[in-house]
Each structure stands twice: as structure tokens, then as C-alpha cells.
Enzyme design. Sequence first.
Site, short mmCIF file in Angstrom:
data_model
loop_
_atom_site.label_atom_id
_atom_site.label_comp_id
_atom_site.label_asym_id
_atom_site.label_seq_id
_atom_site.Cartn_x
_atom_site.Cartn_y
_atom_site.Cartn_z
N SER A 93 -10.65 6.32 3.19
CA SER A 93 -10.50 6.37 4.65
C SER A 93 -10.85 7.74 5.22
O SER A 93 -11.38 7.84 6.34
CB SER A 93 -9.08 5.98 5.05
N CYS A 110 -7.80 -2.28 3.11
CA CYS A 110 -7.44 -1.07 2.35
C CYS A 110 -7.77 0.19 3.16
O CYS A 110 -7.07 0.49 4.13
CB CYS A 110 -8.08 -1.10 0.97
N HIS A 114 -7.68 -6.18 -1.40
CA HIS A 114 -9.15 -6.38 -1.39
C HIS A 114 -9.52 -7.84 -1.64
O HIS A 114 -9.87 -8.18 -2.78
CB HIS A 114 -9.79 -5.53 -2.49
N GLU A 162 -12.18 -9.31 -0.98
CA GLU A 162 -13.61 -9.41 -1.33
C GLU A 162 -13.83 -9.28 -2.83
O GLU A 162 -14.93 -9.56 -3.32
CB GLU A 162 -14.43 -8.36 -0.56
#
Length: 201
Positions: free
Chosen positions: A51, A81, A180, A182
Site C-alpha cells: 500500500s 489487502c 486475496h 484472486e
Amino acid sequence: MTAPTIGVLALQGDVREHAAVLNECGATVRAIRKAEELTALDGLVIPGGESTTISKLASDLGLLEPLVQAVSNGLPVYGSCAGMVLVAREVLDGVPGQATIGCIDISVRRNAFGRQVASFEQDLDIACIGQPMFHGIFIRAPWVESIGDKVQVLASIPDNSAVGRIVAVRQDRNLATAFHPELTDDRRIHSLFVDIVKGQA
Ligand code: GLN
């Protein structure tokens, strides 16, 4: 809206994985690196990664203010996240001056689960997507430490070591998960976001 156009913020992180899942969920996907690319979107995903890096790159590229503007004009956003940190109103354990889009009224602690459990997997009960439980993959994940009145909690960690830690939230048409999706074969979180974008959830 049949096939919504969903952008994936492509400054750093697992952009490709999100793009592939969004495609499978019926979205037309665009990688977003410039402010002008935001205008053609029906929704935006901010991927996991780091981030502090995503935030710094967005600031340096003059993208942060346009992102804030686009989201406040109603562009739905899903942050996973590091993306959860980016959408939070407040970051705890961030770097000095770490900027966010701030469109979900949550206070988020970075790297919250600590060194011993920096990465772990946890089945989560998420009522709005139904059964079976969702397999959450957590990698140096944040948790949500406090929420505002308008925030709906979608999932918490049931584990004794972090009782009741919130790891998925929704506010209006904005969504955030500490984990996550994905990285699994389960499309239900991305499908939920696509349905939100279409005005069907
Ligand atoms: N710890 C990272 C951060 O603070 C997030 C890690 C991730 O996205 N997997 O940005």
C-alpha cells in the site's frame, strides 16, 4: 448493463490475477495508470501489493486526487489487502503521510496479524455470498480496527488469536477485503463486486 467495464489500478501488485477473474465474471477489463483512463469505467479494483508503494506512485503520478474525485462521484471501488488500506479513511501503522482514497469509513491496521501469522489461510463465513465458506488467503494482511455507522461487516476472523477481527466490509457500492480472492478459484467476491457495479447487489 451487460458487460461492465472495470479498471484494475495497475501501479503495483497482483493486477493480472484480478484482471483474469474479472474477465471470467463477465467484465471488460482495463489496466489503469493514468487519470484520464478513469473516466470510461463502471468500477475499479485496487489490488493487493504494497500500500505504501501504490499510494506513493499514485501521488507521484498525479492519480490520487482524480481517484478520490472519481470515487466521490460514484465510481464503485473494490480494494483487496493493500487495496483495503488504500480505500480506508484511516491507516494505523502506515508510513508518515501515507495517503488514502478514504471512501470507506474504516480504520485499518497494516500488517496487523504480526510476524508469527504473517501469511495464513482461513475459511470465512460470508452471509451475503452464502455457503460454502470462502477460503480466505491472507498475506501480510491488514485488519479493520474500527468502523463507521454506514459500514456493513461482511466477514470476521473467528480465530481465538484475533477474536472478531473484521476482514471484509462494504459501504454503499464500495467493497474491501483483507484477503486475496484472486488467488483462489472461488469467483464469488469478484462476482459480488460485478453485481454491485451493475446495480444488482
Ligand atoms: N502489507 C501490505 C501493505 O500494507 C499488504 C500486503 C498485501 O497486499 N498482500 O500494503
